[in-house]
Design a protein around this motif. Structure first.
Motif, PDB file in Angstrom:
ATOM      1  N   PHE A   1      -1.951 -44.043 -31.846  1.00 34.65           N
ATOM      2  CA  PHE A   1      -2.705 -45.229 -32.285  1.00 34.65           C
ATOM      3  C   PHE A   1      -2.016 -45.864 -33.492  1.00 34.65           C
TER       4      PHE A   1
ATOM      5  N   CYS B   1       1.120 -32.560 -38.846  1.00 34.91           N
ATOM      6  CA  CYS B   1       0.939 -33.923 -39.368  1.00 34.91           C
ATOM      7  C   CYS B   1       2.096 -34.347 -40.265  1.00 34.91           C
ATOM      8  N   PRO B   2       2.656 -35.533 -40.013  1.00 31.06           N
ATOM      9  CA  PRO B   2       3.794 -35.993 -40.813  1.00 31.06           C
ATOM     10  C   PRO B   2       3.432 -36.357 -42.249  1.00 31.06           C
TER      11      PRO B   2
ATOM     12  N   LYS C   1      -6.889 -38.489 -45.360  1.00 27.12           N
ATOM     13  CA  LYS C   1      -6.147 -39.409 -44.498  1.00 27.12           C
ATOM     14  C   LYS C   1      -6.519 -40.868 -44.747  1.00 27.12           C
TER      15      LYS C   1
ATOM     16  N   CYS D   1      -2.580 -41.469 -42.819  1.00 31.95           N
ATOM     17  CA  CYS D   1      -2.447 -41.265 -41.376  1.00 31.95           C
ATOM     18  C   CYS D   1      -1.546 -42.347 -40.809  1.00 31.95           C
ATOM     19  N   THR D   2      -0.605 -41.942 -39.987  1.00 36.28           N
ATOM     20  CA  THR D   2       0.340 -42.893 -39.411  1.00 36.28           C
ATOM     21  C   THR D   2      -0.019 -43.256 -37.971  1.00 36.28           C
ATOM     22  N   GLY D   3      -1.031 -42.592 -37.430  1.00 32.78           N
ATOM     23  CA  GLY D   3      -1.405 -42.866 -36.044  1.00 32.78           C
ATOM     24  C   GLY D   3      -0.490 -42.222 -35.024  1.00 32.78           C
ATOM     25  N   CYS D   4       0.250 -41.198 -35.454  1.00 33.70           N
ATOM     26  CA  CYS D   4       1.229 -40.583 -34.552  1.00 33.70           C
ATOM     27  C   CYS D   4       0.578 -39.808 -33.413  1.00 33.70           C
ATOM     28  N   GLY D   5      -0.686 -39.387 -33.596  1.00 33.54           N
ATOM     29  CA  GLY D   5      -1.404 -38.694 -32.526  1.00 33.54           C
ATOM     30  C   GLY D   5      -1.099 -37.205 -32.415  1.00 33.54           C
ATOM     31  N   ARG D   6      -0.264 -36.657 -33.295  1.00 31.97           N
ATOM     32  CA  ARG D   6       0.108 -35.244 -33.148  1.00 31.97           C
ATOM     33  C   ARG D   6      -1.085 -34.311 -33.293  1.00 31.97           C
ATOM     34  N   CYS D   7      -1.983 -34.624 -34.243  1.00 33.73           N
ATOM     35  CA  CYS D   7      -3.125 -33.723 -34.454  1.00 33.73           C
ATOM     36  C   CYS D   7      -4.008 -33.694 -33.216  1.00 33.73           C
TER      37      CYS D   7
ATOM     38  N   ILE E   1      -8.577 -38.288 -34.598  1.00 38.10           N
ATOM     39  CA  ILE E   1      -8.803 -39.261 -35.675  1.00 38.10           C
ATOM     40  C   ILE E   1      -9.572 -40.471 -35.133  1.00 38.10           C
TER      41      ILE E   1
END
Ligand code: SF4
Ligand code: SF4
Ligand code: SF4
Ligand code: SF4
Ligand code: SF4
Lengths: 358, 281
Positions: free
Chosen positions: A146, A252-253, A309, A322-328, A338
């Motif tokens: 996201f 999480c980055p 976040k 939060c970068t929206g990477c979706g890893r979590c 998230i």
């Protein structure tokens, strides 16, 4: 700053030349997916990878890092003496290839955390030797992404070079002098023509519709959404489900919490002080001497993560955590996400404001 | 230099795998022998002395005769350490606790010899004596063994990782087995083995005991997602941790049949026939 073009078939040549002088890491195929790893052969580099389990943060803050060696002894006066010798681990000229724009955002946060104000000398020593070559995302990694909501679909100014795949070539933007030198010295590049730049703009504008929005609110609203919802019932629901496994923060980055431990050698005299990744989702994280735990319940730990976040980190560093990477989301076995959580808070708030709507 | 602490090793119901790991550790970390004197170690040496400060006890307590021996060790040693899952948890030995002990003995030794080796339900040694520290695992992890010995030699209370295995698994960047169709108890199991099984592609079976705040309910939910039946999930939960769940009584996170197994009430019809014996009997 300046745009160049590199024909695609020239990429392996570029990588091979870099390898002569740098440790080159980047996304490679693993048995089950992709991971950042050392590039042994140029062909291993997979710039069209979707995502990785761990972000490239492991090169900036290793999972386990030795900070110094120590030696304990009894000196002539009969007193215990401790001698220390600093260690700077994994410091070597390194190029990180293929960093997504969300992960570059994570790196800019890391730079703020470790280098603004108090400078972490271990981080700094590594950081000074790292060059970042980003890759523009032209489609989302998968359904968990996201990044569009979080505004990380464009590259933050942290890269040395940034590549965009445009048909049979890469358009490469230089973000630093070191990046410029890298291209001049190791790359068979040409300056981009107006035609190249027109194709690039076309590629870039075509990418946006491929990404979807998942949040019901804009990211600017997150700090206030979280403030209002500090006492929300949603946290309790999540607390019941959470396994307190820490996977969400480890992948999480932007998570940077660490623990420091002394590891003694078998001779009982020499040892190492180490820094290890830690997670606010673990029971012990907020446990203090005397046995009091500031965040005893899992609900309070999850809330803390979301506050970090969407609010606290923003307050301190002026950038969302939060970068929206979706890893979590990919890592969580009980589907705590998230977007799902923020949307639930949003809905709970609407319901509170207008009970009839429920 | 003060005298080296004397340490001794003892075994009860066990496979001796943990003692073997200690021998292994001594081979790679000979320096340990500069710090301690080993005075009893049946697995490794014949000489023995009966004065020692630290006792490492392998194996679970499975019969009455074990109790006196354990108490004698406790009386002699300043520090007693449970070595491995059998001593620490009851371990795999406690699988037999699912059935009435008489039935188990008949099954194992036959109708004629069922009284030859009297035994009772397996328990960790902490059920009989006070235990100062535990080195978990089946078998133990040699680095953790060394680490814990060092902590004790420094006069510190050995501390085990207080979080689930998933932490170590993620730090090793493993793809999660539970998302790849392989059941894994990592989320409810105490870390410290460096996720050795999952790193090599096998789901964790919980040999290090439960993590401090195990979420059994959602762990069951995850395992159901693999198509495991309630009984199969019970069996996974109790493989190493039967005794711990039994201590929870009615609150144990098991199915009704699972609760029956905790009390040793499973019918003998649920004995699993050893695979290789099939077709020969
Ligand atoms: S909180 Fe989740 S989605 Fe956001 S940056 Fe961290 S891992 Fe990525
Ligand atoms: S990954 Fe999921 S279950 Fe694990 S700590 Fe994070 S929210 Fe909880
Ligand atoms: S814990 Fe495992 S390896 Fe150790 S003695 Fe028991 S069965 Fe053997
Ligand atoms: S494989 Fe097991 S230990 Fe590893 S993350 Fe998944 S559940 Fe946790
Ligand atoms: S992964 Fe699980 S079963 Fe394997 S050694 Fe570790 S705790 Fe034991």
């Amino acid at each position: 700053m300046t745009l160049y073009i590199l024909p695609k078939e020239q990429l392996p040549v570029f990588v091979d030349k870099l390898k002569a002088d740098f440790r080159v890491v980047g996304p490679v195929k693993t048995e089950t997916g992709f991971a950042f790893d050392d590039i042994k052969q140029a062909e291993q580099l997979k710039l069209d990878y979707p995502t990785t389990i761990l972000p490239p943060k492991k090169y900036f803050l290793p999972q386990r890092e030795v900070l110094f060696n120590y030696h304990t002894s009894i000196n002539e006066k009969g007193a215990r003496q401790i001698d220390t010798e600093p260690v700077f681990q994994d410091v070597q000229p390194t190029i990180i290839f293929g960093v997504h724009t969300c992960d570059m955002t994570g790196i800019s946060l890391y730079d703020k955390v470790f280098l603004e104000g108090f400078k972490d000398e271990h981080y700094l020593a590594r950081r000074e030797q790292i060059l970042i070559i980003g890759i523009e995302c032209l489609k989302p990694c998968d359904d968990a992404s996201f990044c569009k909501d979080m505004g990380t679909l464009t590259a933050p100014p942290v890269y040395d070079l940034h590549m965009t795949e445009v048909e049979s070539r890469y358009l490469i933007d230089t973000g630093s002098e070191k990046g410029e030198e890298l291209l001049q010295k190791y790359g068979e590049v040409k300056l981009a023509t107006t035609d190249d730049i027109r194709d690039l703009s076309r590629t870039l504008s075509a990418k946006w519709p491929r990404f979807r929005h998942r949040l019901k609110m804009s990211r600017d609203q997150l700090p206030s959404l979280l403030t209002i919802n500090y006492g929300a019932i949603t946290w309790d629901h999540l607390g019941e489900r959470c396994l307190a496994c820490g996977s969400c923060t480890n992948v999480c980055p932007t998570c940077f919490c660490f623990d420091v431990q002394d590891e003694l050698d078998i001779n009982m005299q020499d040892g190492q002080r180490t820094r290890l990744w830690d997670s606010c989702q673990l029971h012990e994280f907020a446990l203090v001497a005397g046995g009091h735990n500031f965040r005893e319940s899992k609900a309070s730990r999850i809330r803390h993560r979301f506050m970090r976040k969407g609010k606290y980190i923003h307050q301190v560093h002026d950038i969302l955590g939060c970068t929206g990477c979706g890893r979590c989301e990919r890592a969580c076995l009980v589907n705590i996400t998230i977007p799902g959580t923020l949307n639930a808070l949003h809905d709970e708030m609407q319901l509170d404001a207008n009970p009839a709507a429920g | 230099m003060p005298a080296k602490p004397k340490i001794a090793f003892f075994d009860f119901s066990s496979c001796e795998g943990c003692q073997l790991t200690v021998i292994d550790a001594l081979q790679t970390h000979l320096g340990l022998l500069d710090q301690v004197e080993i005075v009893q170690f049946r697995e490794a040496m014949t000489e023995k002395q009966d004065t020692y400060q630290i006792a490492f006890v392998e194996g679970s307590c499975t019969r009455e005769a074990d109790e006196d021996r354990l108490r004698a060790i406790r009386k002699q040693a300043a520090v007693v350490v449970a070595l491995g899952a059998c001593a620490h948890l009851g371990g795999v030995n406690s699988m037999k606790n699912r059935w009435a002990i008489g039935n188990v003995q008949t099954y194992v030794y036959g109708e004629k010899n069922k009284e030859t080796y009297p035994s009772y339900p397996a328990r960790p040694i902490s059920a009989v004596i006070n235990v100062d520290a535990a080195i978990p695992g089946c078998p133990i992890d040699r680095f953790e063994f060394l680490h814990i010995v060092q902590m004790m030699l420094q006069g510190r209370v050995p501390k085990l990782p207080d979080y689930p295995l998933c932490v170590e698994c993620k730090l090793s960047e493993n793809a999660c087995l539970n998302t790849l169709g392989k059941p894994c108890l990592g989320p409810i199991t105490r870390a410290g083995c460096n996720a050795i099984c999952t790193t090599y592609g096998d789901g964790c079976e919980g040999c290090r005991g439960f993590a401090p705040e195990p979420n059994f309910e959602y762990m069951r939910e995850i395992l159901r997602g693999h198509g495991l039946s309630e009984t199969e999930i019970d069996a996974r939960f109790t493989m190493f941790n039967h005794y711990q769940l039994q201590q929870m009584g009615e609150d144990a996170p098991l199915s009704p049949e699972g609760l029956q197994s905790l009390n040793g009430e499973l019918p003998t019809s649920t004995f699993a026939a050893p695979k290789e014996a099939e077709g020969h009997g």
